[in-house]
Structure formats: structure tokens, C-alpha cells
Design a protein around this motif. Structure first.
Motif, PDB file in Angstrom:
ATOM      1  N   LEU A 173       0.443  -1.404   0.509  1.00  0.00           N
ATOM      2  CA  LEU A 173       0.066  -0.302  -0.055  1.00  0.00           C
ATOM      3  C   LEU A 173       0.990   1.765   0.070  1.00  0.00           C
ATOM      4  O   LEU A 173       0.724   2.356  -1.402  1.00  0.00           O
ATOM      5  CB  LEU A 173      -1.064  -0.341   1.126  1.00  0.00           C
ATOM      6  N   GLY A 174       1.700   1.838   1.148  1.00  0.00           N
ATOM      7  CA  GLY A 174       2.199   2.606   1.453  1.00  0.00           C
ATOM      8  C   GLY A 174       1.200   4.046   2.056  1.00  0.00           C
ATOM      9  O   GLY A 174       0.099   3.710   1.464  1.00  0.00           O
ATOM     10  N   SER A 175       2.018   4.956   2.708  1.00  0.00           N
ATOM     11  CA  SER A 175       0.944   6.045   3.394  1.00  0.00           C
ATOM     12  C   SER A 175       0.282   6.768   1.903  1.00  0.00           C
ATOM     13  O   SER A 175      -0.729   7.032   2.544  1.00  0.00           O
ATOM     14  CB  SER A 175       1.613   6.837   4.070  1.00  0.00           C
ATOM     15  N   ALA A 176       0.851   7.023   0.668  1.00  0.00           N
ATOM     16  CA  ALA A 176       0.139   8.040   0.555  1.00  0.00           C
ATOM     17  C   ALA A 176      -0.939   7.385  -0.069  1.00  0.00           C
ATOM     18  O   ALA A 176      -2.346   8.178  -0.167  1.00  0.00           O
ATOM     19  CB  ALA A 176       1.283   8.459  -0.980  1.00  0.00           C
ATOM     20  N   ARG A 177      -1.076   6.350  -0.740  1.00  0.00           N
ATOM     21  CA  ARG A 177      -2.248   4.641  -1.271  1.00  0.00           C
ATOM     22  C   ARG A 177      -3.346   5.552   0.389  1.00  0.00           C
ATOM     23  O   ARG A 177      -4.389   5.593  -0.284  1.00  0.00           O
ATOM     24  CB  ARG A 177      -1.805   4.101  -1.602  1.00  0.00           C
ATOM     25  N   LYS A 178      -2.825   5.157   1.396  1.00  0.00           N
ATOM     26  CA  LYS A 178      -3.282   4.602   2.310  1.00  0.00           C
ATOM     27  C   LYS A 178      -4.386   6.119   2.837  1.00  0.00           C
ATOM     28  O   LYS A 178      -5.611   6.642   2.744  1.00  0.00           O
ATOM     29  CB  LYS A 178      -2.769   4.447   3.625  1.00  0.00           C
ATOM     30  N   ALA A 179      -3.559   7.364   2.261  1.00  0.00           N
ATOM     31  CA  ALA A 179      -4.501   8.525   2.473  1.00  0.00           C
ATOM     32  C   ALA A 179      -5.390   9.109   1.896  1.00  0.00           C
ATOM     33  O   ALA A 179      -6.325   9.539   2.753  1.00  0.00           O
ATOM     34  CB  ALA A 179      -3.667   9.322   2.724  1.00  0.00           C
ATOM     35  N   ARG A 180      -5.101   8.381   0.331  1.00  0.00           N
ATOM     36  CA  ARG A 180      -6.353   8.405  -0.410  1.00  0.00           C
ATOM     37  C   ARG A 180      -7.550   7.716   0.077  1.00  0.00           C
ATOM     38  O   ARG A 180      -8.726   7.917  -0.607  1.00  0.00           O
ATOM     39  CB  ARG A 180      -6.008   8.322  -2.036  1.00  0.00           C
ATOM     40  N   ILE A 181      -7.122   6.750   0.593  1.00  0.00           N
ATOM     41  CA  ILE A 181      -8.757   5.872   0.140  1.00  0.00           C
ATOM     42  C   ILE A 181      -8.796   6.132   1.527  1.00  0.00           C
ATOM     43  O   ILE A 181     -10.714   6.197   1.757  1.00  0.00           O
ATOM     44  CB  ILE A 181      -8.039   4.882   1.186  1.00  0.00           C
ATOM     45  N   ASP A 182      -8.560   6.422   2.273  1.00  0.00           N
ATOM     46  CA  ASP A 182      -9.145   7.211   3.961  1.00  0.00           C
ATOM     47  C   ASP A 182     -10.248   8.476   3.781  1.00  0.00           C
ATOM     48  O   ASP A 182     -10.767   8.748   4.056  1.00  0.00           O
ATOM     49  CB  ASP A 182      -8.052   7.842   5.179  1.00  0.00           C
ATOM     50  N   ARG A 183      -9.700   9.311   2.947  1.00  0.00           N
ATOM     51  CA  ARG A 183     -10.407  10.190   2.206  1.00  0.00           C
ATOM     52  C   ARG A 183     -11.271  10.066   1.136  1.00  0.00           C
ATOM     53  O   ARG A 183     -12.484  10.395   1.639  1.00  0.00           O
ATOM     54  CB  ARG A 183      -9.575  11.443   1.310  1.00  0.00           C
ATOM     55  N   ALA A 184     -11.165   9.052   0.220  1.00  0.00           N
ATOM     56  CA  ALA A 184     -12.254   8.607  -0.424  1.00  0.00           C
ATOM     57  C   ALA A 184     -13.837   7.958   0.467  1.00  0.00           C
ATOM     58  O   ALA A 184     -14.580   8.148   0.448  1.00  0.00           O
ATOM     59  CB  ALA A 184     -11.702   8.245  -2.001  1.00  0.00           C
ATOM     60  N   VAL A 185     -13.474   7.109   1.204  1.00  0.00           N
ATOM     61  CA  VAL A 185     -14.367   5.611   1.657  1.00  0.00           C
ATOM     62  C   VAL A 185     -15.219   6.205   2.134  1.00  0.00           C
ATOM     63  O   VAL A 185     -17.070   6.489   1.705  1.00  0.00           O
ATOM     64  CB  VAL A 185     -13.754   5.016   2.633  1.00  0.00           C
ATOM     65  N   PRO A 186     -15.588   7.329   3.476  1.00  0.00           N
ATOM     66  CA  PRO A 186     -15.993   7.679   4.151  1.00  0.00           C
ATOM     67  C   PRO A 186     -17.072   8.827   2.832  1.00  0.00           C
ATOM     68  O   PRO A 186     -18.508   8.332   3.149  1.00  0.00           O
ATOM     69  CB  PRO A 186     -15.965   8.955   5.243  1.00  0.00           C
ATOM     70  N   PHE A 214     -18.856  13.334  -4.006  1.00  0.00           N
ATOM     71  CA  PHE A 214     -18.818  12.355  -4.986  1.00  0.00           C
ATOM     72  C   PHE A 214     -18.240  11.383  -5.959  1.00  0.00           C
ATOM     73  O   PHE A 214     -17.749  10.417  -5.560  1.00  0.00           O
ATOM     74  CB  PHE A 214     -20.319  12.528  -4.661  1.00  0.00           C
ATOM     75  N   ASP A 215     -18.384  11.895  -6.888  1.00  0.00           N
ATOM     76  CA  ASP A 215     -17.754  11.863  -8.275  1.00  0.00           C
ATOM     77  C   ASP A 215     -16.576  12.005  -7.906  1.00  0.00           C
ATOM     78  O   ASP A 215     -15.582  10.603  -8.840  1.00  0.00           O
ATOM     79  CB  ASP A 215     -18.429  12.398  -8.982  1.00  0.00           C
ATOM     80  N   ALA A 216     -16.106  12.757  -7.300  1.00  0.00           N
ATOM     81  CA  ALA A 216     -14.349  13.116  -7.102  1.00  0.00           C
ATOM     82  C   ALA A 216     -13.943  11.593  -6.496  1.00  0.00           C
ATOM     83  O   ALA A 216     -12.944  11.185  -6.470  1.00  0.00           O
ATOM     84  CB  ALA A 216     -14.040  14.097  -6.607  1.00  0.00           C
ATOM     85  N   ALA A 217     -14.904  11.234  -5.361  1.00  0.00           N
ATOM     86  CA  ALA A 217     -14.412  10.314  -4.222  1.00  0.00           C
ATOM     87  C   ALA A 217     -14.399   8.925  -4.981  1.00  0.00           C
ATOM     88  O   ALA A 217     -13.092   7.757  -5.022  1.00  0.00           O
ATOM     89  CB  ALA A 217     -15.074  10.350  -3.295  1.00  0.00           C
ATOM     90  N   VAL A 218     -15.642   8.619  -5.809  1.00  0.00           N
ATOM     91  CA  VAL A 218     -15.176   7.351  -6.225  1.00  0.00           C
ATOM     92  C   VAL A 218     -14.862   7.145  -7.492  1.00  0.00           C
ATOM     93  O   VAL A 218     -13.802   6.331  -7.642  1.00  0.00           O
ATOM     94  CB  VAL A 218     -16.896   7.403  -7.067  1.00  0.00           C
ATOM     95  N   ARG A 219     -14.159   8.743  -8.258  1.00  0.00           N
ATOM     96  CA  ARG A 219     -12.778   8.499  -9.079  1.00  0.00           C
ATOM     97  C   ARG A 219     -11.764   8.095  -8.497  1.00  0.00           C
ATOM     98  O   ARG A 219     -10.878   6.978  -8.733  1.00  0.00           O
ATOM     99  CB  ARG A 219     -12.830   9.450  -9.900  1.00  0.00           C
ATOM    100  N   GLU A 220     -11.422   8.254  -7.207  1.00  0.00           N
ATOM    101  CA  GLU A 220     -10.586   8.679  -6.473  1.00  0.00           C
ATOM    102  C   GLU A 220      -9.996   6.935  -5.817  1.00  0.00           C
ATOM    103  O   GLU A 220      -8.873   6.671  -6.086  1.00  0.00           O
ATOM    104  CB  GLU A 220      -9.826   9.574  -5.140  1.00  0.00           C
ATOM    105  N   LEU A 221     -10.987   6.845  -5.232  1.00  0.00           N
ATOM    106  CA  LEU A 221     -11.189   5.310  -4.850  1.00  0.00           C
ATOM    107  C   LEU A 221     -10.905   4.020  -5.933  1.00  0.00           C
ATOM    108  O   LEU A 221      -9.967   3.355  -6.097  1.00  0.00           O
ATOM    109  CB  LEU A 221     -11.896   5.194  -4.018  1.00  0.00           C
ATOM    110  N   ARG A 222     -11.271   4.156  -6.824  1.00  0.00           N
ATOM    111  CA  ARG A 222     -10.941   3.482  -8.421  1.00  0.00           C
ATOM    112  C   ARG A 222      -9.845   3.008  -8.561  1.00  0.00           C
ATOM    113  O   ARG A 222      -8.966   2.390  -8.987  1.00  0.00           O
ATOM    114  CB  ARG A 222     -12.448   3.134  -9.128  1.00  0.00           C
ATOM    115  N   ALA A 223      -9.582   4.538  -8.954  1.00  0.00           N
ATOM    116  CA  ALA A 223      -8.279   4.869  -9.093  1.00  0.00           C
ATOM    117  C   ALA A 223      -6.844   3.937  -8.394  1.00  0.00           C
ATOM    118  O   ALA A 223      -6.042   3.524  -8.475  1.00  0.00           O
ATOM    119  CB  ALA A 223      -8.045   6.376  -9.383  1.00  0.00           C
TER     120      ALA A 223
END
Ligand code: HEM
Length: 460
Positions: A173-186, A214-223
Motif C-alpha cells: 500500500l504505502g502511506s500516500a495511497r492509504k491517505a487517498r483511501i481514507d479520504r475517499a471511503v467515507p 462524491f464523483d471525485a471520491a468514486v474516481r479516486e477510490l477506483r483509481a
């Protein structure tokens, strides 16, 4: 049973469902239908629907939806009639956005995927996830500060996300990706439910801040999950992550692996289905224990008799019997999934009400678990109900994890995680409410969450 009493001047104009026979709940407004009670006092409204009988019609905007109000009918819907249903309109929208993972997929495709994903939740894997959970939980509770009011729900959401993310991806994973997941999931979890209640797809296209977020979070999570899947070389063996297991799974019939895009969809599905549910249940458990100090002490003693520092292993879990009762009672009274849906693909009949193909069906596991017929004095938090389980615990009447082919694939994971976290907290801390604020329910996302006093922790 109350008579069906449509508000005068409103009529079923959608023509999309044969509503013959089902009484319509009172309070339907033109255009809005029953949206206001559903959004402003969801649980009292959903619980009141049983007064109309086993099947009652409500309207979400102008869309008729049939609500099943008895656990027996819901069990039939989920188990015997599973092949005659699909997941319903909430999931139609999600599929375009979140892909076709287990939580969203249907029919033959779902069954094939279920066979591929299920092995990742077998006993040996769960034992490994228990170790991850114990380490994460110990690190979390060691950072808590005595005497300082704490939002336990927020802490549990972060912890549950950390655990699922580590079980899924671990070192990849790595911390940058983890931070992106943390922001997008909620953002995705809350937006998913809000979107489902939009009256028209046109609204989703408007440049509203909520839509953009919402759209940005969905794109981010999938990416980000795509990126991880693409760059992972799966490891075989006992230390494998959930992702390794998904990448190495082979279809029994064809011997084929999943496409990377499907692995991404399954990982996203697990991230979304596996964080908020567990976190919400734990938040309720700790609020209830703060309100019941005697019970809290009893559970703490049980935990410390098994492991003085609260660090329990998977093999210890059967000895946490009273803690298990408290969790069962939490899952009954505060069942996380407050509404679930299905749609008929073949004619069905429930309690004399005919439902043609295309009829939307809703049920509330939380409301079903509050039926006085099955759980006397249902609003009382009483873990003793589970000491001698009896009929109310039957697989038909107690369905916090659903039933049938869509039954929660993460149930054992969730039980393990909740027990391990509860043990880590109870061995070390005593919880009490910080303010004299009444505990309330809020349903702004996929689960019914506690809104109430922050908790103060004192060392044991
Ligand atoms: C207390 C915690 C949990 C509760 C109450 C819960 C509840 C549920 C329920 C009610 C369903 C069925 C939905 C339906 O029939 O439409 C479900 C499905 C699902 N859950 Fe859970 N869940 C929990 C934890 C987890 C965890 C930890 C994971 C994964 C790590 C997970 C992954 C899933 C998935 C992938 C599905 C879809 C299964 C399928 O359709 O085949 N859940 N869950």
C-alpha cells in the motif's frame, strides 16, 4: 392492522408496480411520497409499518416500494425466492459508479464471483486477520488519553478502515495511497445513500458541491485500488493478503483467474461493505457499555481472565462468551444495515399481495429485530437474551448479516474483528459518557449510527 389510508389527492401514477392488495402507509405527500418520515424519523417510521400488516406500500418520490415487515417473509425473500429477485434500484446506480463487486453484482455472475471470493474468508485466513486486528487495536488504544472526551464512532471508523485496508493490501500500500483511501471511503459511503434517494438521474449531473465531492471520491477510490492491483505481484502462502487471494483465485470450472478490473471491483466492494458496518456496531457497543457500567466490568473481567493485556488471539475467542452476548445484543438492537432492498424479476406473492416483475421491495433488518413479538421489551439492551438463545436467535429471525446467496461474506471476519477490538478496549479502559446527552440514531449513511455523548475513558 390499520386500514390502508392514502392521503387524499395522491394516487399511484408511476404504473411501474402492481400495488393491488398492499395497504399504503399514511402520510404520503404528493411528489415526495413518504420521503419526509423516512428521512426525518427513519426508525420510528420503519418500525410503525408493521402495524399495517406483513406487506405495506410506501412511496419514495412517486416510486412505489413494498415493505416486508415480518422476519419470516424477509427470510423467504432472501433465501427461497432469491433466484426471483435482484438487488434493486439503489444498486442500479451504484453499479455504474462502483463496478460489479460482490456487494453489487447479481445472478449467475454473482454466484461465480462468490465462489472465487469466499475462500479468502476461510478459517485459516481469518486467523491471520485476527493477528492484524489485535496489533492495530493495541496500537489504537495505547494512544487514547485518559480523561479527554472522545468521539468513539470516529475512532472506530478509522480503526475498522485501517484493519480492512491492511488485511486487503498489507505491504502493497504505502502511506500516500492509504491517505487517498481514507479520504475517499467515507465520502463514497455517505454519497451512495444520498444518490439513491435522488428523484431523477438529472440531479446527479448538476454541479452541486455534494455531487462533485462524491464523483471525485468514486474516481479516486477506483483509481487508487486500480493502481494497487496493477502493481501487485501476488504471493502464495499463509502470509497472503486478501488481495493476494483474489489475484490467485481460479474458477473451479474454467481454471481462469479474475480480470484485474474485476479484482479492483471486488476490493472496492470489500472496502465499502467491510468498514462502516463493523465500526458502527462497535460504536454502539461502547455507548451501551458506557451506559451499563456493571455489565462493562463483567466483560472486562472476562477479557482479563483470557488475556490480561486484552491482546486475544483467534483461538481465545470462544472463551469471550459474555462479550459475544453483548455483541449479539448490539447487532440486534442496533443492526447496522437499517434498510436493504430487492427487486422482483419474476412474479411473487407475499401475504396475499401480488408483486409483478420489476416491483421494488424494501425491508429494515433493524426494525425487524425490534419486533416485540420476537424480542420482548425490544428497546431494552439486554445481553442476557443470548445466554439461553431460544427461538429468537434462529437463522430466520436474526439476520444482521442477511441470509441466502447474498449473506455477508465477511461475517466471520467481522465477528473476529469486533471481539478482538472489544477485548483490547475493555482490558485497558473504563468508558463513561462525557456529557448528559441522550443517545440518538442517525441514518445519513448506509448504517444507523449513534449520535450522542462523547465518551471519557479512565484507566482500569
Ligand atoms: C458487523 C459487521 C457487518 C454487518 C452487520 C454486515 C452486514 C451485511 C449484510 C446485511 C449483507 C447482505 C446485504 C444484502 O443482502 O443485500 C452483507 C453483505 C456483504 N458484506 Fe457484510 N457486514 C459486516 C461486515 C463485513 C465485513 C467485515 C466485510 C468484508 C471485509 C463484509 C463484506 C460484505 C460483502 C462483500 C457483502 C456482499 C456479499 C454478497 O452479496 O455475496 N461485511 N453484509
Amino acid at each position: 392492522m390499520r386500514p390502508g389510508n392514502d392521503t387524499p389527492g395522491t394516487s399511484d401514477t408511476s404504473g411501474s408496480s402492481d400495488s393491488g392488495g398492499a395497504p399504503c402507509a399514511a402520510g404520503r405527500l404528493p411528489l415526495l411520497g413518504h420521503l419526509i418520515p423516512l428521512l426525518t424519523r427513519p426508525m420510528p417510521f420503519l418500525q410503525s409499518l408493521a402495524d399495517y400488516g406483513p406487506v405495506v406500500r410506501i412511496h419514495l418520490w412517486r416510486r412505489p416500494v413494498h415493505v416486508l415487515t415480518t422476519p419470516e417473509l424477509v427470510h423467504r425473500l432472501l433465501v427461497q425466492d432469491a433466484a426471483k429477485t435482484e438487488k434493486g434500484f439503489v444498486f442500479d446506480k451504484a453499479r455504474g459508479l462502483l463496478g460489479n463487486g460482490l456487494f453489487i453484482s447479481e445472478g449467475a455472475f454473482h454466484l461465480r464471483q462468490r465462489r472465487l471470493v469466499q475462500p479468502a474468508f476461510h478459517r485459516d485466513s481469518i486467523r491471520g486477520y485476527a493477528t492484524v486486528t489485535a496489533r492495530r487495536a493495541a496500537s489504537e488504544v495505547s494512544r487514547w488519553e485518559p480523561g479527554r472526551p472522545m468521539a468513539i464512532g470516529e475512532r472506530m471508523h478509522e480503526l475498522a478502515r485501517d484493519i480492512v485496508v491492511e488485511a486487503l493490501f498489507a505491504t502493497h500500500l504505502g502511506s500516500a495511497r492509504k491517505a487517498r483511501i481514507d479520504r475517499a471511503v467515507p465520502v463514497v459511503l455517505t454519497g451512495f445513500v444520498q444518490r439513491a434517494l435522488y428523484p431523477s438521474a438529472l440531479l446527479e449531473k448538476l454541479p452541486l458541491p455534494a455531487n462533485r465531492r462524491f464523483d471525485a471520491a468514486v474516481r479516486e477510490l477506483r483509481a487508487v485500488v486500480d493502481d494497487i492491483v496493477t502493481h501487485t505481484v501476488p504471493r502464495q502462502g499463509p502470509d497472503g493478503t486478501l488481495l493476494d487471494l483474489l489475484l490467485t483465485a481460479r474458477d473451479e470450472g474454467t481454471g481462469r483467474a479474475m480480470e484485474p478490473a474485476q479484482v479492483r471491483d471486488e476490493a472496492v466492494s470489500l472496502l465499502l461493505a467491510g468498514t462502516e458496518t463493523t465500526a458502527t456496531a462497535l460504536a454502539w457497543l461502547f455507548h451501551e457499555l458506557a451506559a451499563h457500567p456493571g455489565l462493562q466490568d463483567e466483560l472486562s473481567e472476562e477479557v482479563c481472565a483470557v488475556a490480561a493485556d486484552g491482546s486475544v488471539a483467534w483461538s481465545d475467542l470462544p472463551r469471550l462468551q459474555r462479550t459475544g452476548h453483548a455483541l449479539s445484543e448490539t447487532l440486534r438492537l442496533h443492526t447496522p444495515n437499517w434498510i436493504l432492498m430487492r427487486r422482483t424479476v419474476a412474479p411473487l406473492q407475499y401475504a396475499g399481495v401480488r408483486l409483478p416483475p420489476g416491483a421494488e421491495i424494501l425491508f429494515s433488518p433493524t426494525a425487524l429485530h425490534r419486533a416485540p413479538r420476537i424480542h420482548p421489551d425490544p428497546m431494552r439492551f439486554d445481553p442476557d437474551r443470548w445466554r439461553r438463545p431460544g427461538d429468537h436467535a434462529s437463522r430466520k429471525l436474526f439476520i444482521p448479516f442477511g441470509a441466502g446467496p447474498h449473506k455477508c461474506v465477511g461475517e466471520s471476519f467481522a465477528w473476529t474483528e469486533m471481539l478482538v477490538i472489544a477485548a483490547a478496549v475493555l482490558a485497558r479502559w473504563r468508558l463513561r459518557p462525557a456529557e448528559p446527552v441522550r443517545l440518538r440514531e442517525t441514518t445519513t449513511s448506509a448504517t444507523v449510527r449513534p449520535r450522542g455523548p462523547r465518551l471519557i475513558i479512565d484507566p482500569r
